[in-house]
Design a protein around this motif. Structure first.
Motif: not given
Length: 148
Positions: A87-92, A95-96
């Motif tokens: 999922l793209s949210s994992l990268g976000a 990053s956070v």
């Protein structure tokens, strides 16, 4: 204009431009003290290290708080990689985590640097106040008694 009038005008101008020293409502040269007490002075110079010591304690507390926050933040992110793989949210989220980890590290470093400096200011001011207090004992003010 008569000579006497000219001399009188010069004397008046010189009187207006004469510098007079008045410190904390004490009389200046040839002047009178302000009966209201001037700037509200009590005649005693005092300093307390309390605000500086309190600020140093706050900086120390922030150091501890940022360490705890970093540990809690890392624990909150443990194990999420498996559940969010792809999922793209994992990268976000990663990053956070990295961003906050760096920010908290900078805050901790700043507080670590600031805390001993604030404690030193409190100590320095206390020493300066004691030295100034000793020096002021040598000042004689005519017409006053010590301790008033």
């Amino acid at each position: 204009m008569a000579w006497d009038e000219w001399e009188q005008v010069k004397a008046q101008v010189a009187e207006r431009h004469t510098a007079r020293l008045q410190l904390n409502s004490l009389p200046g040269e040839g002047g009178q003290a302000d009966p209201s007490g001037g700037g509200g002075s009590t005649g005693t110079l005092r300093h307390k290290g309390g605000p500086w010591t309190k600020a140093a304690g706050t900086a120390d507390g922030l150091q501890t708080g940022t360490i705890t926050a970093k540990v809690d933040l890392r624990k909150a992110h443990d194990g999420i990689s498996g559940g969010l793989a792809g999922l793209s949210s994992l990268g976000a989220l990663k990053s956070v985590l990295t961003s906050w980890d760096e920010r908290l590290g900078r805050v901790r470093a700043e507080c670590s640097s600031l805390e001993p400096k604030l404690r030193q200011v409190a100590a320095d001011f206390a020493e300066v106040d004691a030295e100034v207090g000793e020096r002021t004992k040598a000042v004689v003010v005519p017409g006053t008694r010590r301790g008033e």
